[in-house]
Write an enzyme that holds these catalytic residues in place. Structure first.
Site, PDB file in Angstrom:
ATOM      1  N   GLY A 130      22.273 -10.739 120.498  1.00  0.00           N
ATOM      2  CA  GLY A 130      22.729 -11.027 119.147  1.00  0.00           C
ATOM      3  C   GLY A 130      23.168  -9.777 118.421  1.00  0.00           C
ATOM      4  O   GLY A 130      22.845  -8.646 118.811  1.00  0.00           O
ATOM      5  N   CYS A 131      23.914  -9.952 117.332  1.00  0.00           N
ATOM      6  CA  CYS A 131      24.477  -8.805 116.611  1.00  0.00           C
ATOM      7  C   CYS A 131      23.397  -8.009 115.883  1.00  0.00           C
ATOM      8  O   CYS A 131      23.317  -6.782 116.034  1.00  0.00           O
ATOM      9  CB  CYS A 131      25.572  -9.271 115.658  1.00  0.00           C
ATOM     10  SG  CYS A 131      25.094 -10.613 114.546  1.00  0.00           S
ATOM     11  N   PHE A 132      22.564  -8.675 115.075  1.00  0.00           N
ATOM     12  CA  PHE A 132      21.456  -7.969 114.435  1.00  0.00           C
ATOM     13  C   PHE A 132      20.560  -7.328 115.489  1.00  0.00           C
ATOM     14  O   PHE A 132      20.112  -6.182 115.349  1.00  0.00           O
ATOM     15  CB  PHE A 132      20.615  -8.940 113.593  1.00  0.00           C
ATOM     16  CG  PHE A 132      21.045  -9.073 112.163  1.00  0.00           C
ATOM     17  CD1 PHE A 132      21.334  -7.962 111.383  1.00  0.00           C
ATOM     18  CD2 PHE A 132      21.126 -10.324 111.571  1.00  0.00           C
ATOM     19  CE1 PHE A 132      21.711  -8.085 110.052  1.00  0.00           C
ATOM     20  CE2 PHE A 132      21.493 -10.466 110.239  1.00  0.00           C
ATOM     21  CZ  PHE A 132      21.789  -9.350 109.475  1.00  0.00           C
ATOM     22  N   CYS A 135      21.997  -4.076 116.970  1.00  0.00           N
ATOM     23  CA  CYS A 135      21.967  -2.969 116.019  1.00  0.00           C
ATOM     24  C   CYS A 135      20.559  -2.413 115.866  1.00  0.00           C
ATOM     25  O   CYS A 135      20.348  -1.191 115.870  1.00  0.00           O
ATOM     26  CB  CYS A 135      22.495  -3.470 114.675  1.00  0.00           C
ATOM     27  SG  CYS A 135      22.835  -2.168 113.475  1.00  0.00           S
TER      28      CYS A 135
END
Length: 321
Positions: A130-132, A135
């Site tokens: 996932g993106c979160f 990061c």
């Protein structure tokens, strides 16, 4: 040449995949499937590709396909695999949450190259992070690798509106999003599960809370995560250890200045920055949610699956290829 198919070709992540793959020197797009746009030019939906391609949305054809990217949305990949019998040789890169947990029984490898590169190279099925999660994990991996996570971790992260997908909702319309910032899914965001699993993969004895506050921003794309925890490293030791961990990972860069989201938008980069405040180490991590947080990382995984330089087609120049 790798023959590529895309399932669910009308969304943001599919559009970014197409933008990369059209110009990828070793990729050939076999088909782009979309139930709602069958037979129409893909530029009717992905208008930024006008002049770059004459492809149309079509039915899936696996007879001449080496890998498929599934961009159909969360919960739909499981249904797709139940309803479709794919040739054994076809590899899968799934951009949904369906198979990210380690407990999946379908053989998916969690596709964070900075953590699982060796496993990705020999895999047939990849669960794209996932993106979160991407990061935040990139901000924590070196700490976990050195077993330096001793106390609770506090994370505040803000994401652009494309993180909510292409279909508008009550909270993603321009009139609501513009000039507005809001907290959502505090302490309960679905990416917490994969973040926790990733930390435990490197530091199995970690038992503290990861306190995550997600924020909706009023910009289109990008994520900035600010996290802090107690750590006995000095600032110099933190920088040294992070540089050592990421020395063989070309998309992660250590900055000596506070980063901006604009530094990474439209790239597959992650930029990390550190400050020390008393006993606390603060880490700032920025990525493009649609690229390093989704489609760029998916192509990075494709490159690894097929023995190509992982940077190929992603804005960095491969040496000797």
């Amino acid at each position: 040449m790798v023959n590529v198919g895309i399932i669910g070709g009308a969304g943001y992540t599919a559009g970014e995949l197409l933008r990369i793959l059209i110009w990828h020197p070793q990729a050939n797009i076999s088909f782009v499937q979309s139930t709602s746009h069958m037979g129409h030019p893909i530029t009717d939906v992905h208008r930024d590709l006008l002049g770059d391609t004459d492809l149309e949305f079509s039915k899936a054809d696996y007879s001449n396909t080496d890998v498929i990217f599934i961009c159909s949305g969360h919960g739909k990949t499981k249904l797709f695999l139940e309803d479709n019998e794919l040739p054994e040789a076809v590899k899968i890169i799934d951009l949904s949450t369906d198979f990210r947990p380690k407990t999946n029984t379908e053989g998916f490898v969690y596709g964070l190259p900075e953590l699982n590169k060796d496993a990705i190279v020999s895999a047939n099925r990849i669960a794209n992070p996932g993106c979160f999660a991407t990061c935040i994990e990139l901000g924590l991996l070196p700490l976990a690798k050195s077993s330096k996570l001793k106390e609770e971790i506090h994370v505040n992260a803000i994401t652009g509106s494309t993180g909510a997908g292409q279909n508008p909702t009550v909270t993603s319309h321009f009139s609501w999003k513009n000039n507005n910032v809001s907290v959502y899914k505090a302490f309960t965001h679905q990416h917490l599960a994969e973040i926790t699993e990733t930390v435990l993969q490197l530091q199995p004895n970690f038992e503290k809370e990861i306190n995550f506050i997600p924020v909706r921003g009023n910009f289109s794309r990008g994520i900035m995560a600010t996290m802090y925890t107690d750590c006995d490293w000095s600032l110099e030791e933190a920088v040294e250890n992070y540089k050592k961990y990421y020395q063989d990972h070309p998309f992660v860069t250590i900055s000596n200045q506070t980063p901006d989201v604009k530094q990474v938008v439209n790239t597959n980069k992650c930029v990390l920055y550190f400050e020390k405040h008393g006993s606390k180490l603060m880490i700032v991590s920025v990525i493009d949610n649609l690229l390093k947080g989704a489609s760029g990382q998916a192509v990075q995984n494709m490159n690894l699956l097929f023995g190509m330089p992982e940077i190929l087609g992603l804005g960095l120049k491969p040496i000797g290829f």
